[in-house]
Write a protein that holds these residues in place. Structure first.
Motif, mmCIF file in Angstrom:
data_model
loop_
_atom_site.group_PDB
_atom_site.id
_atom_site.type_symbol
_atom_site.label_atom_id
_atom_site.label_comp_id
_atom_site.label_asym_id
_atom_site.label_seq_id
_atom_site.Cartn_x
_atom_site.Cartn_y
_atom_site.Cartn_z
ATOM 1 N N SER A 108 -5.694 -12.687 0.263
ATOM 2 C CA SER A 108 -4.725 -12.812 1.358
ATOM 3 C C SER A 108 -3.443 -13.515 0.933
ATOM 4 N N ARG A 109 -3.477 -14.196 -0.186
ATOM 5 C CA ARG A 109 -2.268 -14.850 -0.700
ATOM 6 C C ARG A 109 -1.248 -13.857 -1.243
ATOM 7 N N GLN A 110 -1.704 -12.654 -1.486
ATOM 8 C CA GLN A 110 -0.807 -11.633 -2.050
ATOM 9 C C GLN A 110 0.085 -11.071 -0.948
ATOM 10 N N ARG A 111 1.313 -10.899 -1.285
ATOM 11 C CA ARG A 111 2.294 -10.380 -0.331
ATOM 12 C C ARG A 111 2.044 -8.890 -0.084
ATOM 13 N N GLY A 112 2.042 -8.482 1.183
ATOM 14 C CA GLY A 112 1.828 -7.091 1.538
ATOM 15 C C GLY A 112 0.457 -6.804 2.107
ATOM 16 N N ILE A 113 -0.469 -7.754 1.990
ATOM 17 C CA ILE A 113 -1.826 -7.586 2.507
ATOM 18 C C ILE A 113 -1.831 -7.978 3.983
ATOM 19 N N LYS A 114 -2.380 -7.111 4.823
ATOM 20 C CA LYS A 114 -2.388 -7.374 6.266
ATOM 21 C C LYS A 114 -3.776 -7.672 6.805
ATOM 22 N N ASP A 115 -4.771 -6.933 6.421
ATOM 23 C CA ASP A 115 -6.119 -7.089 6.960
ATOM 24 C C ASP A 115 -7.091 -6.961 5.803
ATOM 25 N N LEU A 116 -8.094 -7.820 5.768
ATOM 26 C CA LEU A 116 -9.023 -7.831 4.641
ATOM 27 C C LEU A 116 -10.469 -7.906 5.101
#
Length: 185
Positions: A108-116
């Motif tokens: 989730s720290r990565q930019r561009g990730i919305k839902d995991l």
């Protein structure tokens, strides 16, 4: 499937035992006249159809009792919901939920990730991590997935000390960012 069958058998067994217990209590307290009990016993001994039915019911109850006895005595294999490690100082147990949380945190720290969502599987080679994600569509997918894989692998190996065999990233969807253009009049 076996647990469902056992639950159904236990339900039926409980109902039958409850009925038999109620009849025995009622007969003992005199709520059922002695003549009815006497006639029932005569019918069991003299009427072949009633006797066969009673024997079948008794055999089924006996088999169900044996099944429940075996299930209660037999050891059940407990599926490990944790990963156990032995060190010089003692044992370490890390739950699968902990590893899942660590993977979600790193991704989730990565930019561009919305839902995991994450799924962890333990193999001989190490941990297999499958991430299901929704992205914003503004970052290149190959670069984003590679960044997520590297971040999750290094974070979990650093925190837990366990080898990560593979990190698979499944892009489930792309959501568009809400961009509102202001209208000037």
């Amino acid at each position: 499937m076996v647990k469902v069958v056992d639950k159904m058998l236990l339900f039926l067994y409980s109902i039958v035992i409850m009925i038999i217990s109620a009849v025995v209590i009622a007969a003992t307290l005199g709520w059922i006249p002695f003549t009815y009990s006497e006639r029932f016993i005569e019918m069991l001994q003299l009427n072949r159809t009633v006797a066969i039915t009673a024997i079948c019911i008794a055999v089924v109850l006996l088999l169900m009792s044996l099944r429940f006895f075996i299930v209660s005595v037999a050891r059940t294999s407990v599926t490990s919901t944790s990963i156990d490690q032995r060190t010089d100082f003692g044992d370490i147990r890390i739950s699968m939920e902990t590893i899942e949380s660590l993977a979600l945190k790193a991704a989730s720290r990565q930019r561009g990730i919305k839902d995991l969502r994450a799924r962890i599987k333990v193999t001989d080679a190490g941990l297999d991590i499958v991430l299901r994600t929704v992205i914003d569509g503004e970052t290149a997918i190959p670069q984003l997935t590679e960044d997520v894989q590297v971040a999750v692998k290094s974070h979990i190996e650093e925190i837990t000390g366990m080898p990560v065999a593979a990190v698979a990233v499944f892009i489930a969807n792309v959501v568009q960012a809400n961009t509102f253009k202001s209208r000037v009049e």
